[in-house]
Every structure is written in C-alpha cells, then in structure tokens.
Design a protein around this motif. Sequence first.
Motif, PDB file in Angstrom:
ATOM      1  N   GLY A  99      40.537  46.065  47.375  1.00 41.04           N
ATOM      2  CA  GLY A  99      41.984  45.694  47.650  1.00 41.04           C
ATOM      3  C   GLY A  99      42.629  45.042  46.163  1.00 41.04           C
ATOM      4  N   GLY A 100      43.832  45.062  46.094  1.00 35.65           N
ATOM      5  CA  GLY A 100      44.655  44.520  44.947  1.00 35.65           C
ATOM      6  C   GLY A 100      44.484  44.833  43.730  1.00 35.65           C
ATOM      7  N   VAL A 101      44.129  46.163  43.614  1.00 38.31           N
ATOM      8  CA  VAL A 101      44.071  46.729  42.149  1.00 38.31           C
ATOM      9  C   VAL A 101      45.129  47.584  41.738  1.00 38.31           C
ATOM     10  N   GLY A 102      46.236  47.848  42.731  1.00 39.11           N
ATOM     11  CA  GLY A 102      47.447  48.262  42.313  1.00 39.11           C
ATOM     12  C   GLY A 102      47.611  49.758  42.975  1.00 39.11           C
ATOM     13  N   LYS A 103      46.560  50.118  43.910  1.00 37.35           N
ATOM     14  CA  LYS A 103      46.508  51.412  44.710  1.00 37.35           C
ATOM     15  C   LYS A 103      47.940  51.862  45.136  1.00 37.35           C
ATOM     16  N   SER A 104      48.509  50.911  45.919  1.00 31.72           N
ATOM     17  CA  SER A 104      49.763  50.976  46.348  1.00 31.72           C
ATOM     18  C   SER A 104      50.890  51.346  45.196  1.00 31.72           C
ATOM     19  N   GLU A 136      43.106  54.102  35.743  1.00 32.35           N
ATOM     20  CA  GLU A 136      42.803  52.652  35.139  1.00 32.35           C
ATOM     21  C   GLU A 136      43.900  51.680  35.341  1.00 32.35           C
ATOM     22  N   ASN A 137      44.205  50.835  36.298  1.00 31.94           N
ATOM     23  CA  ASN A 137      45.369  50.279  36.390  1.00 31.94           C
ATOM     24  C   ASN A 137      45.278  48.970  35.537  1.00 31.94           C
ATOM     25  N   MET A 138      46.509  48.378  35.347  1.00 39.54           N
ATOM     26  CA  MET A 138      46.288  46.821  34.529  1.00 39.54           C
ATOM     27  C   MET A 138      45.134  47.006  33.716  1.00 39.54           C
TER      28      MET A 138
END
Length: 380
Positions: A129-134, A287-289
């Motif tokens: 969770g929290g990786v920016g999926k949404s 690759e997010n953030m």
Amino acid sequence: MATVTRDDIIATLRDLADPKTGRDPVSLGWVQGVAVQDGHATVALEVPPDLGPELEPLRREAEARVHALDGVATATVVLTAARQEAGQGRPRGDSGGRRGGPGGPGGGRAQTIAPPGVRHIVAVASGKGGVGKSTTAANLALALAARGQRVGVFDADIYGPSMPRMLGLTGQRPGVVNDRIQPLQTLGLKVMSIGFLMNEEDPVVWRGPMVMGALEQMLRDVDWGELDVMVVDMPPGTGDTQLTMSQRVPLAGAVIVSTPQDIALLDARKGLNMFRRVDVPVLGIVENMSYYVCPNCGHREEVFAHGGAKATAAQMGCRFLGDIPLDIQIRVNADAGTPIVVSDPEGPHARAYLGIADAILEQIGAEAAPARAAPTIRFT
Ligand SMILES: Nc1ncnc2c1ncn2[C@@H]1O[C@H](COP(=O)(O)OP(=O)(O)OP(=O)(O)O)[C@@H](O)[C@H]1O
C-alpha cells in the motif's frame, strides 16, 4: 423514504428458511455482512461451498424481501463460500484458470465475471500500500480518456477506496435506473467505487469471501454501458482477493506501480509473479515518486535510488512504462479531485501519464486484435 437499518434487514432474513434444515440464515450463522447506505443494501451470506447452487432460490428470496423493505432502493444478496483449506480444491491460477470459466482449464468455480460491453480491463496493482497506485490509476484513466477511449474506473480497493476523493466525487451516491446501479460520471469517466456505497465513518470489516462477492456484484450489476477500457484500482498486496480477482476477471493486463525503494520493488516482484501465475499479461512497471524536482530551483534529486523499477522490469522481462516524480502538485491535485492530467494537461507529468497510456494501448490493442475481428455471419 424511510431509513432502513441493518437490524431491519437482519430481522427480515430471520423469516427465511434453509430448505434442508428449516432454519433461518441468521441462526445458521451465515450472515457475514450487512451494509446499507442511502437505501443501497448489500448482504453477504457465507454458505457451505457444496450448497451454493441449491441455495440460489433462497438468495433470490432474500434479495426480494430485503428489496421490499421500506427505504430500500436496491438490494444485493451474495452467496459466498467459506474458504477451504489448502489442498481442498480452492482454484489455483497455475493451471491457466484465468479464463477458467466452465469447461476452461481452470474449471470448477472459477467462472469469469466480465461486464458486457467492456472491451479491455486493465488492473493497476501494487505489491504494497501507499505507493501511489490509486493516483496512477486515476491519472492513467484520464490519460486514456484524453486519447479518445471510453473509460471506466472500477475502484476495487475495498479496504481504502480513494477514487471518490481523487475524482472529486466524495459524498455522491450512484443512482438506480431499472434496478441497475448507474456509475457516476465525471471528467469524461464512468466511476464506480465501493466507497459510494459504504459509510466512511463505519467501515465494513470485510472478510475474504465477502470482498469477492461485493466486487463481483459491482462488476455485474453496475450499468457500465460500452467501454473501451476499464481501469481497475486493485486492493494493494498479493493476497487471496487479488489472486481471485485476477483469476475471475478477464484482465487484458496488469500495470504494477512501485516506488524505487528496494522493499517496494521486492513487493512489486511479488505482484508481477502473481499475475504471471494466473496468466495475466503484465503490461509493465511504473516507477512512482521516482525522483524529486525542487519546485523553487528545478534541481532534480534522486531521493530513493531512482531507477530500480527499470532494472527490475529488465530483469523480469517486462516493459518499463515510465517514471513519475515525487511532486507536491501531483498530490495536491489528486487530493483535490482534479488529478494532474486534467489540472495541467500540457505539463510534463500529464505527458508522462499519456506516454504510459500509449504504451498500454499499444499492448492491449495488439493482444486483443484477434478478439476484435468482426463476427462471422453464416447463412444456413
Ligand atoms: N508522484 C507523487 N507525488 C506526490 N505525491 C504522490 C505521488 N503519488 C501519490 N502521491 C500521494 O501519496 C498518497 C498515497 O497515494 P495513493 O493513495 O495513490 O497510494 P496507494 O498505493 O493507492 O495507497 P493505498 O494502496 O494505501 O490505497 C496520496 O496522498 C497521493 O496524493
């Protein structure tokens, strides 16, 4: 319209009788969940797996009775089966069960759920969770719409649905036409989220089987109409729900979102392997953030060993779809209900998401080409 409560629904269920034992579903301990929000009632009955087909009349009766209650606009009763222990026949994905409808290699219970009229279903997933999926799912959906696709967003993140907030639909409720739930429409997207149906302040404690029942219902009973692409915001992780979703929903492919940190990448590998196990094509990794650009001086800072996802994608033989920086504007706009693709459509971030959308369209277009062939008309 009167307000219906969970107790009213439970009292109604007590009037029903299991044909075999004559007992009601409540005293049999079958009621696993009752959710009611603005007249939309959902009930999950967890029944012994072998009784499922026999209990269909009971399910229908329960639905009719709950629907008949004053204050109920829609009623959905799902039968779920208790999870069997390992080795007791729970469908596994490694036998090609993804498309394992009746007669398919997965056979048995793994019937697929495909909303009619939806051409391609793309899952956006993450190992944790929290990786920016949404955020990725919302921007990707908007980027696909900007490319002229008819797009739906199905928020399957039942544990923390964020699409209502990210797409500016907080507090709104779907309407009902001819007993079918109408997805909400915004920014050119059709949107459905469990978040529209449940009390935010009173989160439902979902049990595994109930989750799948609720998700199935949303796929089947929502009037999605004709869509080119449905973007599914998956629940984070690689547990049973994700596995079952991947087996039961005919996914065109999955996009894995990861942050560059090693730990997240390990999780990303798990996600990737899960989809591969069930024969769902992995369309690539985002690759997010990924890096940080100072809003004042423009200096680019590689905070988290940027580039890990690219290396992982190469190692695992899948496509690297792009990197999205850690940028306060992405957060602010997503949290305000106007994701960056619509709030700054000409900006570099929107371009990055458009690039990801193009890479996905290219892949699902190629993969789906045979299925798009015109139907053969035979004269006999
Ligand atoms: N590239 C980014 N730059 C800045 N903030 C971001 C970025 N991506 C996501 N965020 C922010 O990080 C937070 C978590 O993002 P998001 O909800 O998309 O994660 P998630 O993986 O879907 O989480 P969960 O699985 O827990 O629902 C949000 O506040 C979001 O605005």
